[in-house]
Design a protein around this motif. Sequence first.
Motif, PDB file in Angstrom:
ATOM      1  N   TYR A 224      34.897  48.792  37.577  1.00 49.12           N
ATOM      2  CA  TYR A 224      35.561  49.070  36.304  1.00 49.12           C
ATOM      3  C   TYR A 224      35.941  47.779  35.588  1.00 49.12           C
ATOM      4  CZ  TYR A 224      36.316  53.876  37.932  1.00 49.12           C
ATOM      5  OH  TYR A 224      36.139  55.171  38.373  1.00 49.12           O
ATOM      6  N   ALA A 225      35.942  47.828  34.263  1.00 49.25           N
ATOM      7  CA  ALA A 225      36.609  46.823  33.454  1.00 49.25           C
ATOM      8  C   ALA A 225      38.074  47.214  33.376  1.00 49.25           C
ATOM      9  CB  ALA A 225      35.999  46.764  32.062  1.00 49.25           C
ATOM     10  N   ILE A 226      38.965  46.256  33.633  1.00 45.25           N
ATOM     11  CA  ILE A 226      40.391  46.560  33.707  1.00 45.25           C
ATOM     12  C   ILE A 226      41.209  45.565  32.886  1.00 45.25           C
ATOM     13  CG2 ILE A 226      40.224  47.608  35.998  1.00 45.25           C
ATOM     14  CD1 ILE A 226      41.515  44.901  37.023  1.00 45.25           C
ATOM     15  N   MET A 227      42.450  45.956  32.626  1.00 49.85           N
ATOM     16  CA  MET A 227      43.445  45.063  32.053  1.00 49.85           C
ATOM     17  C   MET A 227      44.685  45.131  32.940  1.00 49.85           C
ATOM     18  SD  MET A 227      42.136  43.781  29.214  1.00 49.85           S
ATOM     19  CE  MET A 227      43.551  43.197  28.292  1.00 49.85           C
ATOM     20  N   THR A 228      45.417  44.019  32.966  1.00 46.85           N
ATOM     21  CA  THR A 228      46.693  44.006  33.661  1.00 46.85           C
ATOM     22  C   THR A 228      47.597  43.009  32.944  1.00 46.85           C
ATOM     23  OG1 THR A 228      47.799  43.824  35.824  1.00 46.85           O
ATOM     24  CG2 THR A 228      46.065  42.215  35.345  1.00 46.85           C
ATOM     25  N   GLU A 229      48.782  42.816  33.468  1.00 45.64           N
ATOM     26  CA  GLU A 229      49.716  41.851  32.897  1.00 45.64           C
ATOM     27  C   GLU A 229      50.266  40.976  34.009  1.00 45.64           C
ATOM     28  OE1 GLU A 229      54.046  42.291  31.022  1.00 45.64           O
ATOM     29  OE2 GLU A 229      52.494  43.038  29.654  1.00 45.64           O
ATOM     30  N   VAL A 230      50.209  39.670  33.805  1.00 49.98           N
ATOM     31  CA  VAL A 230      50.741  38.714  34.778  1.00 49.98           C
ATOM     32  C   VAL A 230      51.643  37.744  34.028  1.00 49.98           C
ATOM     33  CG1 VAL A 230      50.226  36.977  36.519  1.00 49.98           C
ATOM     34  CG2 VAL A 230      48.641  38.888  36.172  1.00 49.98           C
TER      35      VAL A 230
ATOM     36  N   ASP B 132      28.361  42.117  36.333  1.00 47.77           N
ATOM     37  CA  ASP B 132      29.513  42.989  36.098  1.00 47.77           C
ATOM     38  C   ASP B 132      30.580  42.278  35.272  1.00 47.77           C
ATOM     39  OD1 ASP B 132      28.294  44.927  37.672  1.00 47.77           O
ATOM     40  OD2 ASP B 132      29.424  44.401  39.478  1.00 47.77           O
ATOM     41  N   ALA B 133      30.823  41.003  35.614  1.00 52.64           N
ATOM     42  CA  ALA B 133      31.855  40.247  34.916  1.00 52.64           C
ATOM     43  C   ALA B 133      31.492  40.054  33.448  1.00 52.64           C
ATOM     44  CB  ALA B 133      32.072  38.900  35.600  1.00 52.64           C
ATOM     45  N   LEU B 134      30.230  39.750  33.179  1.00 56.59           N
ATOM     46  CA  LEU B 134      29.784  39.589  31.797  1.00 56.59           C
ATOM     47  C   LEU B 134      29.935  40.896  31.027  1.00 56.59           C
ATOM     48  CD1 LEU B 134      26.577  37.394  32.259  1.00 56.59           C
ATOM     49  CD2 LEU B 134      28.735  36.694  31.189  1.00 56.59           C
ATOM     50  N   GLN B 135      29.541  41.992  31.661  1.00 57.20           N
ATOM     51  CA  GLN B 135      29.643  43.294  31.003  1.00 57.20           C
ATOM     52  C   GLN B 135      31.105  43.660  30.745  1.00 57.20           C
ATOM     53  OE1 GLN B 135      27.762  46.512  33.135  1.00 57.20           O
ATOM     54  NE2 GLN B 135      28.292  48.033  31.571  1.00 57.20           N
TER      55      GLN B 135
ATOM     56  N   VAL C 203      37.736  42.628  36.407  1.00 57.00           N
ATOM     57  CA  VAL C 203      36.820  43.639  36.902  1.00 57.00           C
ATOM     58  C   VAL C 203      37.342  44.119  38.249  1.00 57.00           C
ATOM     59  CG1 VAL C 203      35.292  41.920  37.992  1.00 57.00           C
ATOM     60  CG2 VAL C 203      34.369  44.154  37.290  1.00 57.00           C
ATOM     61  N   LEU C 204      37.231  45.401  38.501  1.00 56.02           N
ATOM     62  CA  LEU C 204      37.799  46.006  39.718  1.00 56.02           C
ATOM     63  C   LEU C 204      36.745  46.816  40.432  1.00 56.02           C
ATOM     64  CD1 LEU C 204      40.512  46.953  41.307  1.00 56.02           C
ATOM     65  CD2 LEU C 204      40.274  49.009  39.916  1.00 56.02           C
ATOM     66  N   ASN C 205      36.726  46.695  41.748  1.00 54.26           N
ATOM     67  CA  ASN C 205      35.873  47.563  42.556  1.00 54.26           C
ATOM     68  C   ASN C 205      36.753  48.483  43.390  1.00 54.26           C
ATOM     69  OD1 ASN C 205      33.042  48.137  43.738  1.00 54.26           O
ATOM     70  ND2 ASN C 205      34.310  47.860  45.554  1.00 54.26           N
ATOM     71  N   ILE C 206      36.461  49.775  43.307  1.00 52.80           N
ATOM     72  CA  ILE C 206      37.070  50.753  44.214  1.00 52.80           C
ATOM     73  C   ILE C 206      35.968  51.231  45.137  1.00 52.80           C
ATOM     74  CG2 ILE C 206      38.273  52.950  44.449  1.00 52.80           C
ATOM     75  CD1 ILE C 206      39.164  52.746  41.593  1.00 52.80           C
ATOM     76  N   GLY C 207      36.153  51.021  46.442  1.00 52.98           N
ATOM     77  CA  GLY C 207      35.098  51.494  47.325  1.00 52.98           C
ATOM     78  C   GLY C 207      35.268  51.043  48.757  1.00 52.98           C
ATOM     79  N   VAL C 208      34.206  51.177  49.504  1.00 53.99           N
ATOM     80  CA  VAL C 208      34.227  50.940  50.951  1.00 53.99           C
ATOM     81  C   VAL C 208      33.392  49.730  51.346  1.00 53.99           C
ATOM     82  CG1 VAL C 208      34.718  53.334  51.528  1.00 53.99           C
ATOM     83  CG2 VAL C 208      32.342  52.601  51.256  1.00 53.99           C
ATOM     84  N   LYS C 209      32.996  48.926  50.357  1.00 58.14           N
ATOM     85  CA  LYS C 209      32.274  47.662  50.578  1.00 58.14           C
ATOM     86  C   LYS C 209      31.071  47.836  51.512  1.00 58.14           C
ATOM     87  CE  LYS C 209      36.207  45.518  51.666  1.00 58.14           C
ATOM     88  NZ  LYS C 209      37.188  44.435  51.939  1.00 58.14           N
ATOM     89  N   PRO C 210      30.092  48.656  51.127  1.00 60.38           N
ATOM     90  CA  PRO C 210      28.986  48.986  52.020  1.00 60.38           C
ATOM     91  C   PRO C 210      28.080  47.807  52.369  1.00 60.38           C
ATOM     92  CG  PRO C 210      28.545  49.794  49.810  1.00 60.38           C
ATOM     93  CD  PRO C 210      29.969  49.333  49.820  1.00 60.38           C
ATOM     94  N   THR C 211      28.101  46.736  51.569  1.00 59.30           N
ATOM     95  CA  THR C 211      27.290  45.563  51.898  1.00 59.30           C
ATOM     96  C   THR C 211      27.792  44.896  53.164  1.00 59.30           C
ATOM     97  OG1 THR C 211      26.821  45.227  49.545  1.00 59.30           O
ATOM     98  CG2 THR C 211      26.437  43.356  51.009  1.00 59.30           C
ATOM     99  N   PHE C 212      29.090  45.027  53.453  1.00 60.76           N
ATOM    100  CA  PHE C 212      29.693  44.337  54.602  1.00 60.76           C
ATOM    101  C   PHE C 212      30.187  45.283  55.690  1.00 60.76           C
ATOM    102  CE2 PHE C 212      30.449  41.656  50.835  1.00 60.76           C
ATOM    103  CZ  PHE C 212      29.729  40.525  51.222  1.00 60.76           C
ATOM    104  N   HIS C 213      30.295  46.571  55.387  1.00 61.81           N
ATOM    105  CA  HIS C 213      30.854  47.513  56.360  1.00 61.81           C
ATOM    106  C   HIS C 213      29.997  48.771  56.422  1.00 61.81           C
ATOM    107  CE1 HIS C 213      34.667  45.275  56.754  1.00 61.81           C
ATOM    108  NE2 HIS C 213      34.551  45.050  55.451  1.00 61.81           N
ATOM    109  N   ASP C 214      29.815  49.270  57.617  1.00 56.58           N
ATOM    110  CA  ASP C 214      29.141  50.568  57.752  1.00 56.58           C
ATOM    111  C   ASP C 214      30.047  51.691  57.284  1.00 56.58           C
ATOM    112  OD1 ASP C 214      26.817  49.472  58.765  1.00 56.58           O
ATOM    113  OD2 ASP C 214      27.532  49.568  60.846  1.00 56.58           O
ATOM    114  N   LYS C 215      31.339  51.541  57.559  1.00 60.29           N
ATOM    115  CA  LYS C 215      32.270  52.580  57.142  1.00 60.29           C
ATOM    116  C   LYS C 215      33.697  52.053  57.185  1.00 60.29           C
ATOM    117  CE  LYS C 215      33.492  57.424  57.951  1.00 60.29           C
ATOM    118  NZ  LYS C 215      33.292  58.634  58.799  1.00 60.29           N
ATOM    119  N   LEU C 216      34.397  52.193  56.077  1.00 60.45           N
ATOM    120  CA  LEU C 216      35.828  51.913  56.045  1.00 60.45           C
ATOM    121  C   LEU C 216      36.580  53.241  56.038  1.00 60.45           C
ATOM    122  CD1 LEU C 216      36.225  49.009  53.434  1.00 60.45           C
ATOM    123  CD2 LEU C 216      36.455  48.881  55.906  1.00 60.45           C
TER     124      LEU C 216
END
Length: 316
Positions: A229-235, A304-307, A243-256
Amino acid sequence: MEIIPLQYPIIQSEQASAAVPKTLAIGHFDGVHRGHQNVIRRSIEAARASGLQSAVMTFHPHPKEVLGQGNQYLTCLTPLEDKVERFRKLGVDVVYIVHFDLAFAAVSPADFVDNVLRPLQVKKAIVGFDFSFGTRGSGKTDTLRVLGEPDIAVEVIEPLMMDERKVSSTLIREALAEGHPEIAERLLGDPYSVTGTVVHGEGRGRTIGFPTANIEPGGAYVTPRQGVYAIMTEVDGKRVSGVLNIGVKPTFHDKLPRPVMEAHLFDYTGDLYGRDLTLQFISFLRAEKKFGSVDELIAQIKSDALQARAVLSAYK
């Protein structure tokens, strides 16, 4: 704004004895979406016109969760703290948080009016068109009108329609599940957001040139569709995009065991560990996928970052 927890029966409670005449918007109000806002704003308007206190009554936990009417109600668009903050921003004077349990679920419509609304000195109740109350939801808006006579006026707010569909928490949940945060934003009036604490993760993002903040949600939020996702926050008082990823990181893990949230913030290099961030979901970019190599993943993250930058530069 005063926040008052209530547990039935309240006839002899200090909260009841100290009550002053008021208007009361009643509902669960998950999401405090635009339809809910119409109910609450009308209560505030009526209170100001009559010199009364404006109040909101909400219920915690979700009645359908207590009654076992669906696992989806174990999560919320707005956990209680977020919901109360939205009430505050709308300008409510008092928020009553009624503890919803099986004993309260068994209260009859008449007892709700006589032993909850009248002790709180409710002079006008404002509810949505589909409001129900009392045992098994047997009380409807017409019931409330009859039981409220002669001292409690009742005003029913008609549904807010968008694209020929009724604005509802269910519709917002569906939009998020399908990866449409733009639709959720239209219905809510603001971007869907999740607040959480930045915790230590695996540290892999920094090694591949994209340091991430791992967010541990601070409540039982509805989780949007897995993906990027493209996101906004405040710091520190400044708007920051990312940019935000929600998921189980399948490139590095078989299953989270469960999805994780990892945010890469653009043009920010400070230490965020232990701090709370509120992530606003602006646009869904793509589904999560497994890459054949780390280099493929890095190339995709750059894309993703460019988009995301392009999407967010055009965002209001």
